[in-house]
Design a protein around this motif. Structure first.
Motif, PDB file in Angstrom:
ATOM      1  N   LYS A  64      -1.884  -3.559  -0.234  1.00 40.52           N
ATOM      2  CA  LYS A  64      -0.421  -3.474  -0.232  1.00 40.52           C
ATOM      3  C   LYS A  64       0.061  -2.109  -0.700  1.00 40.52           C
ATOM      4  N   ASN A  65      -0.699  -1.482  -1.589  1.00 39.27           N
ATOM      5  CA  ASN A  65      -0.304  -0.193  -2.156  1.00 39.27           C
ATOM      6  C   ASN A  65      -1.064   0.987  -1.556  1.00 39.27           C
ATOM      7  N   ASN A  66      -1.663   0.744  -0.403  1.00 33.96           N
ATOM      8  CA  ASN A  66      -2.300   1.811   0.386  1.00 33.96           C
ATOM      9  C   ASN A  66      -3.369   2.570  -0.391  1.00 33.96           C
TER      10      ASN A  66
END
Length: 256
Positions: free
Chosen positions: A238-240
């Motif tokens: 989700k936070n790459n």
């Protein structure tokens, strides 16, 4: 560098042709009662078995590093199984004395750092809980440490240890600029909140060192751990940061 996740904070780091055993917890599944007052204290721990035999874990070990002597990092089964002549590094003289009293004959403190087989080992500090936790149960949480490994032929590796993200960690990053960070990331919970890092701390570490590889350990093995590997992997995606965050299963080896 090769990192083999054994179980909990127990790992094998192969670095510059030396093999380091980190924080050995060798007890069989559910050998110990849950830590009173912590999350899920009705559960016995370790919550899973070792993924390999103790003989396999120990077969190539050159030295042991004990970041602190809490029983989930240095337990009676490890004390009984590890050859007493092996090199052991501790965070301070008190821990070294304790380990010598168990019969180990070659024990050194990292208080003044060390060189082992050409590898520089620098001790770092940490805090095993919030300021509130330390003010109330600091005698239980105790002193903790991390270690930075450096060698001309290897990436600089920062084994962070049982700590929250704080100025000690920031200072170590600023000083050593590690290319690999090993985070105790299971978000273990005391009555006063987290006592080791979790997913938000992993994101903070990534932001502090965007090009570093982060290896998550100390997960899914003690009663008070709350962050699962699946949850951390989902959070990383989700936070790459999935390309930078490794979450090895017990028994899995990562090459960095």
């Amino acid at each position: 560098m090769k990192f083999t996740q054994v179980r909990n904070a127990t790992a094998i780091i192969e670095y510059a042709n030396s093999h380091f055993l980190i924080d050995p917890l060798f007890a069989p599944k559910e050998a110990y009662s849950g830590l009173p007052g912590t999350y899920n204290d009705h559960l016995n721990w370790p919550t899973v078995e070792l993924p390999m035999s103790i003989e396999e874990i120990l077969k190539d070990i050159d030295a042991v590093i004990v970041t602190h002597t809490h029983p989930d990092h240095w337990d009676e089964y490890a004390i009984n199984a590890i050859p007493k002549s092996i090199k052991v590094f501790t965070q301070n003289a008190a821990d070294a004395d304790q380990i010598r009293q168990s019969g180990f004959t070659d024990v050194d403190s990292l208080e003044n750092d060390a060189i082992f087989n050409g590898i520089k080992l620098n001790k770092t500090s940490g805090q095993h809980g919030s300021d509130e936790a330390m003010s109330v149960i600091g005698d239980v949480l105790g002193e903790v440490s991390g270690v930075v490994f450096s060698h001309a032929d290897e990436k600089t590796v920062y084994l962070v240890g049982d700590t929250l993200w704080n100025h000690d960690v920031e200072d170590a990053i600023e000083r050593y600029q590690p290319e690999v960070m090993i985070l105790n990331a299971g978000d273990a919970q005391s009555p006063f909140g987290s006592i080791i890092m979790g997913k938000e701390d992993t994101l903070t570490a990534h932001k502090a060192l965007p090009n570093a590889t982060i290896i998550a350990t100390h997960m899914e093995s003690v009663n008070h751990a709350t962050l699962t590997r699946t949850e951390l992997n989902q959070f990383a995606a989700k936070n790459n940061m999935s390309d930078f965050v490794l979450v090895p299963e017990d028994g899995e080896t990562c090459t960095v």
